[in-house]
Write a protein that holds these residues in place. Sequence first.
Motif, short mmCIF file in Angstrom:
data_model
loop_
_atom_site.label_atom_id
_atom_site.label_comp_id
_atom_site.label_asym_id
_atom_site.label_seq_id
_atom_site.Cartn_x
_atom_site.Cartn_y
_atom_site.Cartn_z
N HIS A 132 0.86 -1.19 0.00
CA HIS A 132 0.00 0.00 0.00
C HIS A 132 0.89 1.24 0.00
CE1 HIS A 132 -3.65 -2.24 1.97
NE2 HIS A 132 -3.21 -2.81 0.87
N THR A 133 0.42 2.32 -0.66
CA THR A 133 1.23 3.55 -0.73
C THR A 133 0.34 4.78 -0.67
OG1 THR A 133 1.14 3.40 -3.16
CG2 THR A 133 3.14 2.59 -2.10
N VAL A 134 0.94 5.88 -0.23
CA VAL A 134 0.29 7.18 -0.27
C VAL A 134 1.11 8.09 -1.18
CG1 VAL A 134 -0.40 9.23 1.05
CG2 VAL A 134 -0.61 6.95 2.07
N LEU A 135 0.46 8.61 -2.23
CA LEU A 135 1.12 9.56 -3.12
C LEU A 135 0.95 10.97 -2.55
CD1 LEU A 135 2.37 10.44 -5.90
CD2 LEU A 135 0.02 10.54 -6.76
N ILE A 136 2.07 11.68 -2.42
CA ILE A 136 2.00 13.07 -1.95
C ILE A 136 1.89 13.97 -3.18
CG2 ILE A 136 3.05 14.83 -0.50
CD1 ILE A 136 2.48 12.22 0.99
N ARG A 137 0.78 14.67 -3.29
CA ARG A 137 0.50 15.42 -4.52
C ARG A 137 0.79 16.91 -4.44
NH1 ARG A 137 -2.13 13.19 -8.64
NH2 ARG A 137 -2.58 15.31 -9.32
N SER A 138 0.69 17.50 -3.25
CA SER A 138 0.92 18.94 -3.14
C SER A 138 1.34 19.32 -1.74
CB SER A 138 -0.35 19.73 -3.51
OG SER A 138 -0.60 19.67 -4.89
N GLY A 139 2.01 20.47 -1.64
CA GLY A 139 2.41 20.97 -0.33
C GLY A 139 2.46 22.48 -0.33
N LYS A 140 2.60 23.03 0.87
CA LYS A 140 2.71 24.47 1.04
C LYS A 140 4.09 24.76 1.61
CE LYS A 140 0.47 28.15 3.71
NZ LYS A 140 -0.54 28.36 4.77
N ILE A 141 4.85 25.59 0.93
CA ILE A 141 6.23 25.86 1.33
C ILE A 141 6.30 26.33 2.78
CG2 ILE A 141 6.11 28.20 0.38
CD1 ILE A 141 9.22 25.94 0.38
N HIS A 142 7.28 25.77 3.52
CA HIS A 142 7.40 26.06 4.93
C HIS A 142 8.77 26.65 5.25
CE1 HIS A 142 7.68 24.83 9.32
NE2 HIS A 142 6.52 25.44 9.29
N THR A 143 9.85 25.99 4.83
CA THR A 143 11.19 26.57 5.00
C THR A 143 12.04 26.32 3.76
OG1 THR A 143 11.86 24.53 6.14
CG2 THR A 143 11.43 26.44 7.52
N GLY A 144 13.04 27.19 3.56
CA GLY A 144 13.99 27.02 2.45
C GLY A 144 13.44 27.41 1.11
N ILE A 145 12.60 28.43 1.08
CA ILE A 145 11.94 28.80 -0.19
C ILE A 145 12.94 29.14 -1.28
CG2 ILE A 145 11.65 31.23 0.45
CD1 ILE A 145 8.94 31.12 -1.05
N GLU A 146 14.11 29.70 -0.89
CA GLU A 146 15.09 30.06 -1.92
C GLU A 146 15.63 28.82 -2.64
OE1 GLU A 146 15.39 30.33 1.27
OE2 GLU A 146 17.39 29.76 1.99
N HIS A 147 15.79 27.72 -1.91
CA HIS A 147 16.26 26.48 -2.54
C HIS A 147 15.17 25.88 -3.44
CE1 HIS A 147 19.73 26.74 -0.03
NE2 HIS A 147 19.09 26.48 1.09
N VAL A 148 13.94 25.98 -2.97
CA VAL A 148 12.83 25.44 -3.76
C VAL A 148 12.68 26.21 -5.06
CG1 VAL A 148 10.32 25.12 -3.83
CG2 VAL A 148 11.59 24.59 -1.74
N GLN A 149 12.78 27.53 -4.98
CA GLN A 149 12.66 28.34 -6.19
C GLN A 149 13.77 28.01 -7.19
OE1 GLN A 149 12.49 32.16 -4.27
NE2 GLN A 149 10.33 32.46 -4.77
N GLU A 150 14.98 27.81 -6.65
CA GLU A 150 16.11 27.50 -7.53
C GLU A 150 15.91 26.14 -8.23
OE1 GLU A 150 19.83 27.55 -5.51
OE2 GLU A 150 20.97 26.92 -7.28
N ARG A 151 15.42 25.15 -7.46
CA ARG A 151 15.21 23.82 -8.06
C ARG A 151 14.10 23.85 -9.10
NH1 ARG A 151 14.92 21.47 -2.20
NH2 ARG A 151 17.12 21.10 -1.75
N ARG A 152 13.07 24.62 -8.84
CA ARG A 152 11.95 24.68 -9.78
C ARG A 152 12.36 25.43 -11.04
NH1 ARG A 152 8.27 23.64 -11.06
NH2 ARG A 152 6.32 24.43 -10.28
N GLY A 153 13.26 26.40 -10.91
CA GLY A 153 13.79 27.11 -12.06
C GLY A 153 12.74 27.81 -12.89
N ILE A 154 11.72 28.31 -12.22
CA ILE A 154 10.62 28.97 -12.92
C ILE A 154 10.03 29.98 -11.95
CG2 ILE A 154 9.25 26.96 -12.27
CD1 ILE A 154 7.25 27.58 -14.28
N HIS A 155 9.65 31.11 -12.45
CA HIS A 155 9.13 32.15 -11.56
C HIS A 155 7.61 32.09 -11.49
CE1 HIS A 155 8.16 36.25 -10.07
NE2 HIS A 155 9.22 36.02 -9.33
N ILE A 156 7.11 31.57 -10.38
CA ILE A 156 5.68 31.53 -10.14
C ILE A 156 5.43 31.90 -8.69
CG2 ILE A 156 4.97 29.87 -11.88
CD1 ILE A 156 5.29 27.69 -9.78
#
Length: 192
Positions: free
Chosen positions: A99-123
Motif C-alpha cells: 500500500h502507498t500514499v502519493l503526496i500530490r501537493s504541499g505548502k512551502i514552509h522553510t527554504g523557499i530560496e532552494h525550492v525556487q532554484e530547483r523549480r527554475g521557474i518564476h511563479i
Amino acid sequence: MILSKIPLSFFQTKNVQEIAQNLLGKIIYTNINGQITSAMITETEAYQGPEDRASHAYNNKRTVRTEAMYKLGGCCYIYLCYGIHYLFNIVTNVHNIPHTVLIRSGKIHTGIEHVQERRGIHIQASKLLQGPGNFAKGLGINMNLNGVDVNTNHIWIINNEMQNPTIIKTQRVGIDYAGEDALLPWRYILKD
DNA sequence: GTGCCGATGATCT
DNA sequence: GATCATCGGCACG
C-alpha cells in the motif's frame, strides 16, 4: 502541541486511506546536500496495492520498479513518471503489503530560496509545490531516496496536529485506465 | 479562468 | 512499440 518526528509505526497500520488523511497538515523535511527545505502536506492519494487497479502493485505485480512498495511501511517509493517527473510516495502497512500514499501537493514552509532554484521557474510561492511532479522537484526528491525510511537525516516528517481540518475527498487524478477503481474517493485535499 | 497538446524516457510486453 | 499516478505554454476570449 509537541513538534516531534513521527515514528515509522505511524505508517505500519492497515488502513492506507486513514494514513493518507492523517498526513495532511504534517511538515515534511528534506536535507539534500545540506540544503534544508520543508513543506506542509496539503494533498494526498491512497493506493491500495493488490486490490486497486490504479496501483502499480495491482494483483501483487512485482517488478524491479515496484520492489520498494513491498517493504515495511515508512519508506519512500519513488518512480519516474512520463519520463520527466519524479513522483513521491510513502509505503504503508507491513512487509509485503504494497500500500502507498502519493503526496500530490504541499505548502512551502522553510527554504523557499532552494525550492525556487530547483523549480527554475518564476511563479507565486503558493504554487511552487503544487502537483506531485512539482512537489518532488521542489523538495529535491529523486531516485536517491527510493526505499529510504522517512525518519533519516535526509528526509523526515514532523507532527502537526490540526485542530479542525476540513478534508475534501475526490476521485484520484490521471488513472482512467483503472476502470471502476478510478471512481474511488481516495484523493484527499486539505481545505485552504 | 478553461482546454488542448507536445515533451520525454523508464518500464513492460 | 505502447504506455504512463505530469507539466507548462499557448490559445482562447
